[in-house]
Design an enzyme around this catalytic site. Structure first.
Site, short mmCIF file in Angstrom:
data_model
loop_
_atom_site.label_atom_id
_atom_site.label_comp_id
_atom_site.label_asym_id
_atom_site.label_seq_id
_atom_site.Cartn_x
_atom_site.Cartn_y
_atom_site.Cartn_z
N CYS A 388 0.85 -1.15 -0.19
CA CYS A 388 -0.12 0.00 -0.07
C CYS A 388 0.83 1.21 -0.12
CB CYS A 388 -1.03 -0.07 1.37
SG CYS A 388 -2.58 1.05 0.80
N HIS A 514 -3.68 -5.04 0.34
CA HIS A 514 -3.21 -5.50 1.46
C HIS A 514 -3.20 -7.16 1.93
CE1 HIS A 514 -2.70 -1.97 3.79
NE2 HIS A 514 -3.58 -1.41 3.38
N GLU A 516 -1.92 -9.24 3.39
CA GLU A 516 -1.65 -9.60 4.75
C GLU A 516 -3.20 -10.25 5.23
OE1 GLU A 516 -1.28 -6.64 3.86
OE2 GLU A 516 -1.70 -4.97 5.36
N1 GLN Z 1 -1.79 6.82 2.66
C1 GLN Z 1 -2.10 6.00 1.60
C2 GLN Z 1 -3.16 6.50 1.01
O1 GLN Z 1 -4.28 6.52 1.68
C3 GLN Z 1 -1.62 4.63 1.90
C4 GLN Z 1 -2.81 3.78 2.72
C5 GLN Z 1 -2.23 2.62 3.21
O2 GLN Z 1 -1.10 2.28 3.35
N2 GLN Z 1 -3.12 1.83 3.71
O3 GLN Z 1 -3.25 5.95 -0.38
#
Ligand code: GLN
Length: 553
Positions: A388, A514, A516
């Site tokens: 992410c 994600h 995970e």
């Molecule tokens: N802050 C980033 C976004 O909003 C990444 C979010 C995250 O890593 N879950 O896109």
């Protein structure tokens, strides 16, 4: 008709109620029963999505896009239960629905009160947690397991306890079961374990009108027969239902095996009169635990994040690395590094790690440290896995140091950068609410044939869960590709870049989702698995391979 198990906790928090609830779910599944899992949380936030990971640990995301408590991660790692928006309710969420109904005039002028209106809403939530059967082969689940957050005795949890008490008397006696998890503290000074806190906690429950059917006692030392009898007598729980759950020596995945050994499976099926197979088959689970015991190698992964002081903040990532370790017969140790330290103390603090993982995150603190760490992994050919925000760091780093776009940035951090390589989609601009407004939940992703991602997954279409606002900016796509950053996973309809990799690097992958949230000990996630395998294959320290064999017995 679905039977219900309610799990409460006493004496102190952090007893591993979520883990024990998940273990109960697994045990029942392995006896041929289907389960649903649910968590009721007493805090006022409508969901944990807006809470800091420092306060509450990671936010777990379900496939249908609910931002939930991290205990739901345990439920999914242990069981097949389908988790949805109805698998986690909070006090805030329950009150919000009651107040909305009141505003609509649904209560026809009556005074709206905790009992019966709030407790009725809680009972409705418990019912919703079972989930609707969706088709012909989707029958109602056999057992619904509901964990009540908090500790018995807290003011906040009272309406939930009252609701489950009512639920119990409204159903036939053998349809509902109350499991209470407590602590037997060991006093070093006198060298003994104490049962009094357990007695007092059960006393509190009984005051509310709940008589536990099973007590699961967390202990450091073995519980003696005398103690079990004493607890049974004072707490009014049958001796065989006073179960020991000792601290594990190896892995949390030992817990279900311990509980079956203590006879918990038989007690539950007898109490709930469940017709089932007479044997709990945990053979594959036990084999997995044996595999952990027999681990041969060792690697160290550097995690550069913002919330590294708190283990729960990246819970699912750490668990996924452990799963990948099991699959590779490798112990994975973690070098948790604060992103700010990478700047303050220097990049040397990464020296010696076998791989680098940059987890997700929000806000600008530490961002430059993560970008510097990413550069280090790219230049030193160290296996890199960005999740992410980790993908976003990989893109920014590549733009600045390979493509020469010196001021490239994400709009999250620098709204006026000339090169917004990470930006907002037009559909997301102007949203001001913080809760529940991100790209959330499961989305499809098509993998480029022959790419690293494709090789790892072994299929061309996958679905993964998201929780973010910002996206890869497609205007830079061709330029990046020409310079060696390959977009290897694309959302087919929205044409969004979900995965990037660097074919010139031995293992470099960033994912916008994600992964995970989809890893479990019996089915480790393919990217984590491949990452750990790459760390092992590329380690610069050959003593790490077959380390256990070198240890004295
Ligand atoms: N802050 C980033 C976004 O909003 C990444 C979010 C995250 O890593 N879950 O896109």
């Amino acid at each position: 008709m679905t039977k219900h198990i309610f799990v409460t906790g006493g004496v102190v928090s952090s007893l591993g109620k979520g883990l024990t609830s998940a273990a109960i779910g697994l045990i029942l599944e392995r006896r041929g029963l289907s389960v649903s899992m649910q968590k009721l949380d007493p805090y006022i936030n409508v969901d944990p999505g807006t809470m800091s990971p420092f306060q509450h640990g990671e936010v777990y995301v379900t496939n249908d896009g609910a931002e939930t408590d991290l205990d739901l991660g345990h439920y999914e790692r242990f069981t097949q239960a389908k988790l949805t928006k109805n698998s986690n309710f909070t006090t805030g969420n329950i009150y919000q629905s009651v107040i909305m109904r009141e505003r609509r005039g649904d209560y026809l002028g009556r005074t709206v009160q905790v009992i019966p209106h709030i407790t009725d809403a809680i009972k409705d939530a418990i019912q919703a947690g079972i989930g609707e059967p969706t088709g012909e082969d989707d029958a109602e689940v056999d057992v619904a397991i509901t964990e009540i957050g908090g500790t018995v005795g807290d003011i906040e949890s009272l309406p939930f306890l009252e609701a489950i008490r009512q639920f119990g008397i409204e159903r036939p006696r053998d349809d509902v079961m109350f499991v209470h998890i407590t602590l037997l503290p060991y006093l070093r000074a006198s060298g003994e374990m104490k049962t009094k806190p357990t007695q007092q906690s059960v006393g509190k429950l009984r005051e509310i009108g709940i008589q536990p059917d099973v007590l699961i006692c967390r202990t450091e030392q073995p519980m003696t027969e005398d103690m079990a009898r004493k607890i049974s007598l004072f707490c009014n729980v049958r001796r065989e239902a006073v179960i020991e759950e000792r601290d594990v020596d190896l892995s949390i995945y030992q817990v279900p095996l311990m509980l079956v050994e203590a006879g918990l499976d038989r007690i539950i099926v007898n109490h709930l009169h469940l017709s089932q197979e007479s044997h709990t088959d945990l053979s594959d689970w036990a084999a997995m635990v044996e595999q952990i015991r027999g681990t041969k190698c060792h690697i160290e992964v550097g995690i550069v994040g913002k919330y590294i002081e708190l283990h729960d903040a990246y819970k699912s990532i750490y668990e996924s690395l452990a799963h990948a370790g099991i699959a590779n017969s490798t112990t994975v140790s973690l070098r948790k590094l604060s992103a700010e330290d990478v700047i303050d103390k220097g990049i040397e603090i990464l020296e010696g790690v076998d791989g680098l993982l940059i987890p997700g995150g929000f806000g600008e603190r530490g961002l430059e440290g993560k970008i510097a760490a990413t550069r280090w992994a790219r230049e030193n050919q160290v296996p890199f896995f960005g999740i992410c925000l980790g993908l976003q760091c990989a893109v920014i780093e590549f733009a600045r140091n390979v493509c020469g776009l010196k001021e490239a940035h994400t709009l999250e951090h620098t709204p006026h950068t000339p090169d917004p390589v990470i930006h907002l989609l037009p559909s997301q601009e102007g949203i001001s609410d913080k809760g529940g407004t991100m790209r959330l939940g499961g989305y499809e992703c098509r993998l480029a044939p022959g790419s690293l991602a494709h090789k790892l997954y072994g299929e061309e279409r996958v679905a993964e869960r998201h929780r973010h606002r910002y996206e890869f900016n497609n205007e830079y796509r061709e330029r990046f590709e020409a310079a060696g950053l390959l977009p290897s996973g694309i959302h087919p309809e929205l044409d969004l870049v979900e995965i990037v990799e660097q074919p010139a690097h031995p293992f470099f992958i960033g994912v916008q989702f994600h992964p995970e949230f989809k890893s479990s000990p019996l089915r480790p996630h393919p990217i984590f698995r491949g990452f750990v395998a790459a760390c092992l294959a590329l380690t610069k320290d050959p003593t790490k391979i077959d380390l256990v064999a070198q240890r004295s017995p």
